[in-house]
Structures are given as C-alpha cells and as structure tokens.
Design a protein around this motif. Sequence first.
Motif, PDB file in Angstrom:
ATOM      1  N   THR A  63      48.733 -49.605   5.896  1.00 49.27           N
ATOM      2  CA  THR A  63      48.189 -50.703   4.848  1.00 49.27           C
ATOM      3  C   THR A  63      46.660 -50.729   5.233  1.00 49.27           C
ATOM      4  O   THR A  63      46.290 -50.384   6.376  1.00 49.27           O
ATOM      5  N   ASP A 123      51.067 -49.321  10.753  1.00 48.66           N
ATOM      6  CA  ASP A 123      51.130 -50.498   9.743  1.00 48.66           C
ATOM      7  C   ASP A 123      50.897 -49.814   8.522  1.00 48.66           C
ATOM      8  O   ASP A 123      51.571 -50.343   7.566  1.00 48.66           O
ATOM      9  N   ASN A 182      44.650 -53.279   5.255  1.00 48.69           N
ATOM     10  CA  ASN A 182      44.215 -54.728   5.738  1.00 48.69           C
ATOM     11  C   ASN A 182      45.142 -55.255   6.595  1.00 48.69           C
ATOM     12  O   ASN A 182      44.995 -56.343   6.917  1.00 48.69           O
ATOM     13  N   LYS A 183      46.084 -54.075   7.056  1.00 47.05           N
ATOM     14  CA  LYS A 183      47.123 -54.513   8.176  1.00 47.05           C
ATOM     15  C   LYS A 183      48.007 -55.751   7.709  1.00 47.05           C
ATOM     16  O   LYS A 183      48.436 -56.583   8.572  1.00 47.05           O
ATOM     17  N   GLU A 184      48.297 -55.538   6.654  1.00 42.79           N
ATOM     18  CA  GLU A 184      49.287 -56.876   5.785  1.00 42.79           C
ATOM     19  C   GLU A 184      50.654 -56.705   6.264  1.00 42.79           C
ATOM     20  O   GLU A 184      51.320 -57.642   6.432  1.00 42.79           O
ATOM     21  N   ARG A 185      51.118 -55.306   6.659  1.00 43.24           N
ATOM     22  CA  ARG A 185      52.593 -55.245   7.007  1.00 43.24           C
ATOM     23  C   ARG A 185      52.817 -55.883   8.411  1.00 43.24           C
ATOM     24  O   ARG A 185      53.633 -56.512   8.614  1.00 43.24           O
ATOM     25  N   ALA A 203      41.285 -58.320   7.670  1.00 43.33           N
ATOM     26  CA  ALA A 203      42.442 -57.843   8.005  1.00 43.33           C
ATOM     27  C   ALA A 203      43.510 -59.346   7.817  1.00 43.33           C
ATOM     28  O   ALA A 203      42.904 -60.335   8.373  1.00 43.33           O
ATOM     29  N   VAL A 204      44.615 -58.997   7.412  1.00 45.53           N
ATOM     30  CA  VAL A 204      45.406 -60.128   7.102  1.00 45.53           C
ATOM     31  C   VAL A 204      46.291 -60.609   8.260  1.00 45.53           C
ATOM     32  O   VAL A 204      46.747 -59.824   9.016  1.00 45.53           O
ATOM     33  N   GLU A 205      46.309 -62.096   8.539  1.00 46.77           N
ATOM     34  CA  GLU A 205      47.153 -62.687   9.555  1.00 46.77           C
ATOM     35  C   GLU A 205      48.248 -62.763   8.819  1.00 46.77           C
ATOM     36  O   GLU A 205      48.658 -63.174   7.853  1.00 46.77           O
ATOM     37  N   LEU A 206      49.372 -62.352   9.799  1.00 45.21           N
ATOM     38  CA  LEU A 206      50.686 -62.532   9.648  1.00 45.21           C
ATOM     39  C   LEU A 206      51.023 -63.799   9.976  1.00 45.21           C
ATOM     40  O   LEU A 206      51.146 -64.285  11.309  1.00 45.21           O
ATOM     41  N   ASN A 214      38.340 -59.636   2.211  1.00 40.47           N
ATOM     42  CA  ASN A 214      38.669 -58.142   2.741  1.00 40.47           C
ATOM     43  C   ASN A 214      39.258 -58.143   4.219  1.00 40.47           C
ATOM     44  O   ASN A 214      39.080 -57.228   4.668  1.00 40.47           O
ATOM     45  N   GLY A 226      50.366 -57.428  10.487  1.00 35.81           N
ATOM     46  CA  GLY A 226      49.493 -58.536  10.635  1.00 35.81           C
ATOM     47  C   GLY A 226      48.345 -57.882  11.709  1.00 35.81           C
ATOM     48  O   GLY A 226      48.568 -57.270  12.752  1.00 35.81           O
TER      49      GLY A 226
END
Length: 435
Positions: free
Chosen positions: A103, A101, A105-108, A51-54, A49, A110
């Motif tokens: 989202t 962002d 988990n900040k996926e948009r 935050a997503v790295e772009l 879960n 990153g």
Amino acid sequence: MSINTLITTIRAQEILDSRGNPTLTVTIGLGGGIEASASVPSGASTGANEAVELRDGDPARYGGKGVLKAIKAVEGVIADAVRGLDALDQEGLDRRLIDLDGTPNKERLGGNAILGVSMAAARASALARDLPLHAAIGGQGATLLPMPCMNVLNGGKHADSGLDFQEFMIAPVGAPSFVEAMRYGAETYAALRTLLHRDGLSTAVGDEGGFAPALKSNEAACDYIVAAIEAAGYKPGRDIAIALDPAASSFGADGAYKLELGGAREIDRAGLLAIFGRWIDTYPIVSIEDGFAEDDWQGFIDQTAAQGDRIQIVGDDITVTNPIFIREAIDRKAMNAVLIKLNQIGTVTETVEAVNLCHQAGWNVMVSHRSGETVDSFIADFAVAIGAGQIKSGAPCRGERLAKYNRLMEIERALGDKALFANPFTKRAQSEALS
C-alpha cells in the motif's frame, strides 16, 4: 572469521512511549548470534500522508491504542518474508517490506511494524560489522554533528499552555562544538525556568520537555526566550537563535488561520505571513517549520519567496519525509529545508532517499524525534550518518529526549579530531563543514 548475518529470528514486544501510550520494540537475531533491537516512536501532530500506525482499535485496552496487531504482523507475515535475508542488505530488506505491505502508506502491515524491523536490521548490521550505527549507515566519512534545536516552550498539541504555536526552540548557533551547544542550551533552559518561576508562571513541562506556562500572547514566548538567553550570559542571535514550529495545520486549513491566544481572531495566509515577517524583524529567528498548514502549498511558496533568503523555511506535515512530496516541493520552490522523521515514511531506505533529494536540491535537513518517544537513540546516529546538520529532540530535559543528545555527545567524543560542527543556518558554514 566472518559472521553469519542472515536473519534467523524476529520478535516484538509492546512497550510504553513517553506519553504512556503503547508502541513496540522489535528484536532481530542473526545466524551468528547477534541480536539488536529498535523501538518505534509516535507523533501527536501528524501529517495526513504519513505512514499509518497499525493500532488495535479495542476500546477496552489502552483506549484502542494497543499494538498487538502490529506485533502479530512482525512475528507472522513479516518474519516469514524476511527470515533468511542478509541484514547487511538494508535496501533489499526494506524493499521486501514495502512490497509485502503493498500500500502507498503502509496501512496493511503498519508503518510502526515495518519501521521497527527496518531499524532493528540496521542496528544488527552495524553490530555484525563492529561499526557504530552512524558509520554503518553513512560510512566512515559521516562526521558532521547536528545543531541541536531544543524545544524550550511548548504549545499547540504538545501542551495545555494556550500558546497557538507548538514549539519555541533555541539553536546554539555560536557554539564551537556539539557538547558546548548542549551546555549553551541547558544553561539557557535553566535561566528560563528561573524567569518563569520569578513571574509566578508554571514550570511544568509539555510532551517534549519544554515549559508550558500560560502566557498572555504568542510573542511573549519569544520575549521570555530572549530574556533567558541574556540571563544565561549569551547574546541573542550571535550565540543562541530562535527556531519555531507553529504546526499551523493545528489551527488552520484552506488558507485561513484561527489564533486564540490574546483574543480569538481569524486571519488569511497573507496575515500570517505578515506576523512571521514582524517576528523575524524583532527576534533572532533563523528557522520556521510548518508556518502554514499542510494543505496550503501557496502559503509555503509565498513564505519562501518573501522570507527564504533570511531564514530557513522547513516543511514537515506537507512533505512527511516522502520523496514524492519532497520532489513536488522542490519543483514548486515551496521551502528550502525539510524535516526528516523515520516513522513518517516507514523504512530506513526510504528515509535516506528523502534526505538525498534534499541534499541534491541544496536544501537543509533537520532530523526530528516525535512527541511520543522512547529511549532509543537511533535518530542521533542517523542524523550523523546522513550529514543532516540539524536535529530536534526536545528540551534538555526528560530521559527520552536526553537519550538522543547524550548519544550525540558520545559520538562527538569518539570521533575526536574528525568531528565537525557548524552553524547550518549560514550556507557558507554548512558548505565548509561538508567539504
């Protein structure tokens, strides 16, 4: 004469982290001419879960790990949204980034892109106010230096040693100051190198600077650490204790755990809890982080009930510096401490919110580096700013690890008589330090 603190320029650059993988550094310029930069780390052992790295996903470039997309986000949509904002308003800036962002988990955009901007803004704000970063974030009352928990033996995803457990750390609990704690740790680390070399074992190091010898059992790691503490002239438990990060998600799921070293075997959560109990009885262990997998809430709850009055039970992959999961952990009495990583959640503001929840619950906090690090020392100041009382930044080895420890020694010297340092594993000591 006041300085113009409105954000005027934002740029980003691809750099390499300590594993040779791409990451980014972000530089923010203010109207008054001030510029500040921050670099973003990356983890190998990560929670689901976080935050997503772009990343770029282009296999022809850095095996798909490039961050040109994140840089484009920083210099494009993010720059357009935050240009003109006041760097002194950290929360306002971070809320703009979160909303932009959109989202969970900040996926948009990153988490890496967003965090770089958030950290650079915090540093620019500090420079504009002519304050050290820890005072700019935490105020002039931020004077507690953290206990360094140094990873001296590496396993799991951080090394090829064969150790099931990821981190075996030493905590100089008897040291009177941070600078002395570093001396205790460095001398013990040197003694451990000597012992391993004597026994014909490798003294090559893993991702976080700890040694990665091929040992016959997981217990042997603790045996070597105790021997090293004694060889360095210290008393185990009194002067230097042991902290563990098994990173159990790497060898378990759904309440079942598979240990490979010393003969492959599968055990349930009760069996793993029993192992920890025996180790606590045998070795001077004061803290266990991620002793159970991120999906095993019951394992954490059981360990806290059984062992939480004896040691610190730390959540990392299960809580991911996220106020939502930390609240759940508090409600379920699943631990008594939380690991804090800025890039798990993605902004300075949200990280501070997570820390405040822990403090309100009376829980301990340990600020952490990542296995893929840069020489940026932001987390050193941040640990002091939030009164964490603990930090782990790897072994007293490798420049990207020492950058944090050396910065903390600078802060302690600058604070002079105001500097506080205490053993966080005794509630009385921590209470006195924070009073």
